[in-house]
Design a protein around this motif. Structure first.
Motif, PDB file in Angstrom:
ATOM      1  N   UNK A  54      15.692  31.650 -44.017  1.00  0.00           N
ATOM      2  CA  UNK A  54      15.714  32.971 -44.637  1.00  0.00           C
ATOM      3  C   UNK A  54      16.440  33.947 -43.702  1.00  0.00           C
ATOM      4  N   UNK A  55      17.235  34.830 -44.267  1.00  0.00           N
ATOM      5  CA  UNK A  55      17.939  35.793 -43.404  1.00  0.00           C
ATOM      6  C   UNK A  55      16.942  36.652 -42.632  1.00  0.00           C
ATOM      7  N   UNK A  56      17.208  36.828 -41.378  1.00  0.00           N
ATOM      8  CA  UNK A  56      16.370  37.683 -40.548  1.00  0.00           C
ATOM      9  C   UNK A  56      17.141  38.950 -40.213  1.00  0.00           C
ATOM     10  N   UNK A  57      16.464  40.077 -40.165  1.00  0.00           N
ATOM     11  CA  UNK A  57      17.189  41.298 -39.773  1.00  0.00           C
ATOM     12  C   UNK A  57      17.595  41.215 -38.315  1.00  0.00           C
ATOM     13  N   UNK A 124      -0.487  35.685 -48.195  1.00  0.00           N
ATOM     14  CA  UNK A 124      -0.586  35.055 -46.885  1.00  0.00           C
ATOM     15  C   UNK A 124      -0.469  36.002 -45.706  1.00  0.00           C
ATOM     16  N   UNK A 146       1.576  40.209 -39.993  1.00  0.00           N
ATOM     17  CA  UNK A 146       2.706  39.306 -40.152  1.00  0.00           C
ATOM     18  C   UNK A 146       2.511  38.556 -41.460  1.00  0.00           C
ATOM     19  N   UNK A 195      10.246  44.766 -39.540  1.00  0.00           N
ATOM     20  CA  UNK A 195      10.988  43.579 -39.938  1.00  0.00           C
ATOM     21  C   UNK A 195      10.574  43.237 -41.362  1.00  0.00           C
ATOM     22  N   UNK A 197       9.280  40.638 -42.342  1.00  0.00           N
ATOM     23  CA  UNK A 197       8.028  39.875 -42.358  1.00  0.00           C
ATOM     24  C   UNK A 197       7.028  40.356 -41.306  1.00  0.00           C
TER      25      UNK A 197
END
Lengths: 377, 174
Positions: A54-57, A124, A146, A195, A197
């Motif tokens: 998954x793209x992360x910032x 979750x 998180x 972020x 997540x």
């Protein structure tokens, strides 16, 4: 199944095969159930590993002029940006706390309750929180969560948009999960996550908005807009200060006796900058308590005079016997992290000591730091 | 490939801060995603990515050729990831039953893949991720890491075998 077929199958498409070998493999796979199964598994694992992350910032870069010109500070935009987005909950929370230092006027001491943020099925997101009733009567909430990016932030938005609207509510998480009537909302707020997540924040609920806080309350994350579901919730015990029915001695002002510490004398004292320390030389940025569910959390250790290139040897010596290990040891290199104690810090993970209800005394380079850490239930 | 080898020695020295910024802008996201596949958390991935660029800048110079520049960063990131994975493996507690803690309810396949990769030898894990996730050919990986192509293929074969076992241990189903 022959070893030769094993090797051919595990090599995948990377090993060039002549026509004879290719024919052999095809015929063998028709006859050999085990090799056919292995071939299926190899195909599946290749697909799993190839699944895109998954793209992360990527942390934004700040102005290079913000730091003095030193060669190592050529990467300052990276380091400053990482701090700016609050990569680690402890760092961000410490900065907020020191910027909004609440000191006792002597009229009433601060009281703090730690709590866990638990996911509400099927969601979750999890985390930890701390509620402090200040001497002025305001409620200071410090929360770190998180979870999947699809829960914490709105998908594919730039800049990030919050998916949660946080609430301070009267009542328990269970009562809100059951939609029981008769429980009120005390405050609600939205904050942009650092972020996709991850979200860390400090939020102050004014005394004027609070009830006496002598009954159970909860910090709840609902979906932002559209009357959405309850994603995660943390029960905050009451701040009632009357002595217990057993007649036990009242808690001295300024000290919080957490029932979940199981006798672990975790370090709570901080210096003026908010770093937890016992000797003034070694410190922990943030809390010295974690839920055992937070095994993937990273903790920042700081040391006076540390520099990039340094390495510290950490020995965690268990106090008590609840964990299967009595000693956990490893080394951690310094990394660029701006804290109140300087430009570098030593991040270490909770996981190696992440046993529920375990208590650890921290030695650094063989010397007792005096810091005690507690991993809760 | 031969032409790239001949250009191998060409590097830029006296790199300006703006060049490092450009390098970061061009490659940070990719390196971060690579690190995330191997790291235990997003925070750990960011640390690895940061460590990669710190080490790159410490080198003081960077390759001229864009492909080699990219490989050079991947090489630094791979070495950093291997070091970190080795440290983490020393501390991993595996229950005596031989099975690791069951995945949390709702662990998705991506989480299981990451856990399985962290459970196999780091050199094999990085080879698998470079080949399958990043899409480098074995010959490119060999060039990138400074090892022979046969060694890369050996890591891929052994890595696949170990991954199948590890994925089962962490509760995944192939």
């Amino acid at each position: 199944m022959t070893a030769h077929a094993d090797g051919l199958i595990l090599a995948g498409p990377d090993e060039a095969r002549d026509p004879a070998t290719e024919l052999f493999l095809e015929e063998h796979l028709r006859e050999c159930d085990d090799c056919r199964e292995l071939s299926r598994k190899v195909g599946r694992l290749d697909g799993l590993i190839a699944m895109p992350e998954r793209p992360l910032p990527v942390p934004p870069r700040s102005s290079a002029n913000a730091r003095p010109a030193r060669r190592v500070i050529a990467i300052a935009p990276v380091a400053v940006a990482l701090v700016a987005v609050g990569v680690l909950a402890g760092t961000a929370l410490r900065e907020w706390r020191s910027a909004n230092d609440v000191t006792s006027t002597g009229a009433a001491a601060e009281r703090t309750i730690s709590f866990d943020i638990k996911p509400i099925s099927p969601w979750r997101t999890t985390g930890t929180g701390r509620a402090t009733l200040s001497s002025r009567g305001d409620l200071v909430l410090e929360v770190s969560v998180r979870g999947p990016a699809s829960e914490i932030s709105r998908p594919a938005t730039d800049p990030l948009q919050p998916n949660f609207i946080w609430h301070l509510v009267e009542g328990t998480c269970a009562s809100w999960e059951r939609n029981e009537p008769g429980h009120s909302v005390i405050a609600r707020w939205t904050l942009v996550p650092q972020h996709a997540d991850a979200q860390d924040f400090r939020y102050v609920v004014s005394k004027a908005d609070l009830d006496p806080m002598t009954r159970p309350h909860a910090v709840a994350a609902f979906r932002n807009g559209g009357g959405g579901p309850l994603y995660a919730c943390g029960d905050v015990a009451s701040f009632a200060t009357s002595p217990g029915a057993s007649g036990a001695t009242a808690t001295p002002p300024g000290i919080v006796a957490l029932s979940d510490q199981a006798g672990c004398p975790r370090t709570q004292a901080t210096d003026a900058s908010g770093v937890r320390t016992a000797n003034g030389t070694i410190g922990i940025v943030g809390d010295t308590y974690w839920s055992s569910a937070a095994v993937n959390d990273t903790v920042l250790l700081v040391r006076r005079g540390a520099a990039l290139g340094d390495t510290v040897g950490l020995d965690f010596r268990q106090l008590g016997s609840s964990a299967p290990a009595s000693l956990v040891s490893y080394s951690v290199p310094a990394t660029l992290r701006r804290t109140a104690w300087g430009e570098v810090a030593f991040p270490f993970g909770v996981k190696p000591i992440g046993f529920a209800n375990s208590c650890w005394r921290l030695f650094v380079d063989g010397t007792d730091s005096g810091i005690v850490l507690f991993v809760g239930p | 490939m031969t032409e790239i080898r001949e250009a191998a020695a060409a590097t830029v020295s006296g790199v300006k801060a703006t060049d490092w910024d450009s390098l970061y802008r061009a490659h940070a996201e990719r390196i971060l995603r690579y690190c995330r596949r191997l790291a235990s958390s997003s925070d750990a991935a960011e640390e690895l990515m940061q460590e990669t660029f710190v080490k790159a800048m410490r080198a003081g110079s960077m390759p001229v050729d864009p492909d080699r520049r990219r490989w050079w960063l991947y090489r630094i990131a791979t070495n950093a990831a291997i070091d970190r994975l080795r440290r983490e493996r020393i501390l991993r507690f595996v229950p005596f039953t031989g099975r690791e803690q069951a995945p949390d309810a709702g662990s998705d396949e991506t989480d299981l893949v990451r856990r399985a990769l962290r459970a196999i030898p780091p050199e094999q894990a990085t080879a698998l991720v470079l080949r399958l996730h990043e899409g480098f050919a074995p010959a490119e990986i060999a060039e990138m890491l400074g090892i022979g192509e046969a060694a890369v293929k050996s890591r891929l074969v052994r890595g696949r075998r170990r991954f199948i076992e590890a994925y089962d241990r962490v509760g995944g189903r192939l």
